[in-house]
Design an enzyme around this catalytic site. Structure first.
Site: not given
Ligand code: PMP
Length: 307
Positions: A156
């Site tokens: 991230k």
């Molecule tokens: N894909 C991307 C590119 C994201 O930024 C997110 C948000 N964090 C998600 C998927 C979903 O991840 P999560 O369920 O951990 O928030």
């Protein structure tokens, strides 16, 4: 704290957001050298308690991002968790919120610097993401999702979100609410900030972790509860673009968007063009869990107050 003043956790102190300033020449500012988590906390009105959802999993993923981005490791898991609790408490929130926890490269280094590593944590009151929408209309992005050969979608990393930005801006420009990216293989990847599920013949299908997606915490929560609590068959496999056009139901999921039904893809209606039965069941259970109404899943919740 004066009324309405927003506090953020910044380099170890809790300060008004206006006084948290970072160096314009930092690698974070110049090159997007920061890694982050988006977390949510949910207010339980009966218990008068705020619950952070899956804090440990977010902190673990943040540590993985720190490592993969090549930042020096300076924070322990316990510290990363406690700092989130501290700043939410300091703001005395009693409502649903979203919280950004960002670890960034400060100082005057270049894009290859590994430190100094600093952090800010910014909670913000936030209800539903698509407040006015029952469901969303999406397009297939003309942009390809970044992939593990160039820039890992598993990290991230702030800079990764420029790919998300391209897809989202294009989608909105063309009248859609959001986009679904295909990966370099041409199969379905994910949204700009969410993962994708389809329902076909009562089976829940989602692209695998090898489809250039983030290892989404919401996605794994849904895989878990759909199979263990709703008795659904769940399959992680590559999904072709054309499967989106003939799916019975589609939804996007993520910490921010939670469970967002998709009503159309490239203007092709999905199912009845309304929220599907399975999507609704998953969404209802998800909200019960995050609010602390399901006893066996209280293990996923960290209370902010008391203790
Ligand atoms: N894909 C991307 C590119 C994201 O930024 C997110 C948000 N964090 C998600 C998927 C979903 O991840 P999560 O369920 O951990 O928030």
């Amino acid at each position: 704290m004066s009324k309405g003043e927003r506090l953020i956790w910044f380099k170890g102190n809790i300060v008004p957001v206006e006084s948290a300033k970072i160096n314009v020449l930092s690698p974070s500012s110049q090159f997007g050298a920061n890694v982050f988590e988006g977390l949510r906390a949910y207010w339980n009105v009966y218990e008068k308690q705020l619950y952070v959802f899956r804090l440990l999993e977010h902190v673990n993923r943040l540590q993985d991002s720190i490592k993969m981005a090549g930042f020096e490791t300076v924070f322990t898991n316990a510290f990363l968790q406690q700092s989130v609790i501290d700043i939410i408490r300091a703001n005395n929130f009693q409502e649903d919120l979203i919280c950004r926890q960002t670890v960034f490269l400060d100082g005057f280094g270049s894009w290859s610097a590994t430190g100094p590593v600093e952090m800010f944590i910014a909670p913000m009151a936030k209800g539903r993401y698509y407040e006015k929408l029952q469901g969303i209309d999406v397009c297939i992005s003309s942009w390809e999702r970044i992939n593990e050969k160039s820039l890992s979608p598993k990290i991230k990393l702030g800079a990764n979100y420029m790919n998300s930005r391209m897809g989202q801006l294009e989608a909105v420009r063309n009248g859609y609410d959001s986009a679904i990216f295909l990966n370099q293989e041409g199969t379905v990847s994910e949204g700009p900030g969410s993962c994708v599920f389809i329902v076909k013949d009562d089976i829940l299908i989602t692209p695998p972790l090898t489809a250039s997606i983030l290892d989404s915490i919401t996605r794994s929560t849904i895989i878990d509860i759909a199979s263990n609590d709703l008795g659904l068959k769940v399959i992680e496999r590559d999904v072709e673009k054309d499967e989106l056009y003939v799916a019975d139901e589609i939804f996007m999921c993520g910490t921010a968007v939670e469970v967002a039904p998709v009503f159309s893809v490239d203007k092709v209606q999905v199912g009845q063009g309304t929220e599907g039965r399975i999507t609704l069941n998953i969404k209802n259970l998800y909200f019960d869990i995050v609010r602390g109404k399901v006893k066996k899943y209280k293990k996923w919740l960290t209370p902010v107050y008391g203790g």
